[in-house]
Design an enzyme around this catalytic site. Sequence first.
Site, PDB file in Angstrom:
ATOM      1  N   PRO A   1      15.011   4.199  48.010  1.00  0.00           N
ATOM      2  CA  PRO A   1      16.459   4.208  47.817  1.00  0.00           C
ATOM      3  C   PRO A   1      17.201   3.380  48.860  1.00  0.00           C
ATOM      4  O   PRO A   1      17.144   3.676  50.056  1.00  0.00           O
ATOM      5  CB  PRO A   1      16.827   5.686  47.920  1.00  0.00           C
ATOM      6  CG  PRO A   1      15.700   6.331  48.640  1.00  0.00           C
ATOM      7  CD  PRO A   1      14.485   5.510  48.390  1.00  0.00           C
ATOM      8  N   GLU A   2      17.821   2.312  48.416  1.00  0.00           N
ATOM      9  CA  GLU A   2      18.740   1.555  49.261  1.00  0.00           C
ATOM     10  C   GLU A   2      20.138   1.789  48.685  1.00  0.00           C
ATOM     11  O   GLU A   2      20.308   2.687  47.866  1.00  0.00           O
ATOM     12  CB  GLU A   2      18.337   0.069  49.299  1.00  0.00           C
ATOM     13  CG  GLU A   2      16.928  -0.092  49.868  1.00  0.00           C
ATOM     14  CD  GLU A   2      16.444  -1.539  49.962  1.00  0.00           C
ATOM     15  OE1 GLU A   2      17.273  -2.427  50.144  1.00  0.00           O
ATOM     16  OE2 GLU A   2      15.227  -1.757  49.861  1.00  0.00           O
TER      17      GLU A   2
ATOM     18  N   ARG B   1       7.518  12.281  51.121  1.00  0.00           N
ATOM     19  CA  ARG B   1       7.097  11.783  52.436  1.00  0.00           C
ATOM     20  C   ARG B   1       7.915  12.339  53.595  1.00  0.00           C
ATOM     21  O   ARG B   1       7.700  11.962  54.743  1.00  0.00           O
ATOM     22  CB  ARG B   1       7.132  10.259  52.453  1.00  0.00           C
ATOM     23  CG  ARG B   1       6.077   9.673  51.524  1.00  0.00           C
ATOM     24  CD  ARG B   1       6.029   8.171  51.587  1.00  0.00           C
ATOM     25  NE  ARG B   1       5.809   7.620  50.258  1.00  0.00           N
ATOM     26  CZ  ARG B   1       5.701   6.334  49.982  1.00  0.00           C
ATOM     27  NH1 ARG B   1       5.804   5.456  50.947  1.00  0.00           N
ATOM     28  NH2 ARG B   1       5.513   5.919  48.762  1.00  0.00           N
TER      29      ARG B   1
END
Length: 275
Positions: free
Chosen positions: A2-3, A111
């Site tokens: 996600p940017e 993560r």
Amino acid sequence: MPELPEVEVVRRGLAQHLSNTTVLSCEVLHPRANRGQEGPLAPQLIGRHITGWNRRGKFLWAALDDGHALMVHLGMSGQMIVGDPGTATSPHIRIRVQCDNGRELCFIDQRTFGRWLLCDTDVEGTPVPAQHIALDPLDPSFNELETARKMRASKASIKSVLLNQSLISGVGNIYADESLWAAGIKPTRPAYRLRRRDILNLIAAVQEVMQRALAAGGTSFDSLYVNVNGASGYFSRSLNAYGQTGEPCARCGTPIRRVAFANRSTHYCPTCQTL
DNA sequence: CCAACTACCTGTTAGC
DNA sequence: TGCTAACAGGTAGTTG
């Protein structure tokens, strides 16, 4: 990963489904998802009223009616799933919240680079831990000339400068490579050795690439599921540099090269990214 | 002060 | 088949 465009898609979904609602319950299932919090999150969050959802770069937050904020960073793999209670079934649910509009919000993060933080805000409503983050290039108050000046003052490589969230926010590895390709700039070039107009072109490329990704990722957010897979799901077919190792450059046909750089992979065209 | 480097994390894939 | 190593990378903290 996600940017900015992916986080904006998430923000829109959350604003649609979880504005003007009060938190009824909260479970933190993995302590790392709430690292840095003073005291347990649940008793502090229950009873708080969410008025809306805001974003700066990759930082996202729920504005609360008492002047505090619930800040969220998705990290590499974070997802915000809204639905009926019990909808999310992932083994990586880290935080679960129920609201008085009947909806459940699950923070899923394989993560565990992402986190939630209940925190104070400044007078403008920005979470204190996000104050050092620069305005992002899609913010109406973003100043291109001022940002170009700051970027050009750096001796670091232009790619490092693009990834520096205190100069320009929201750019990650994917959009950095894509923007540098679009602007024809070599990623390792020191920022101060570029002309002002080259930096301005690069900023325009960042804005253009992100607008396109947002348009591609923002097509299906009226479902209850808040999708964060914009880059990998919708936009991947439009990529010109990132992940295109060995593929012919769309401009000149030279195979795209991948190099290890700043402990990250960097993809660029050795022939037409020469600035 | 600035720039570069490292730790944090886990699922997937490549190689032997 | 089973093991190991490499890889993905945003942010904060450390080092030079």
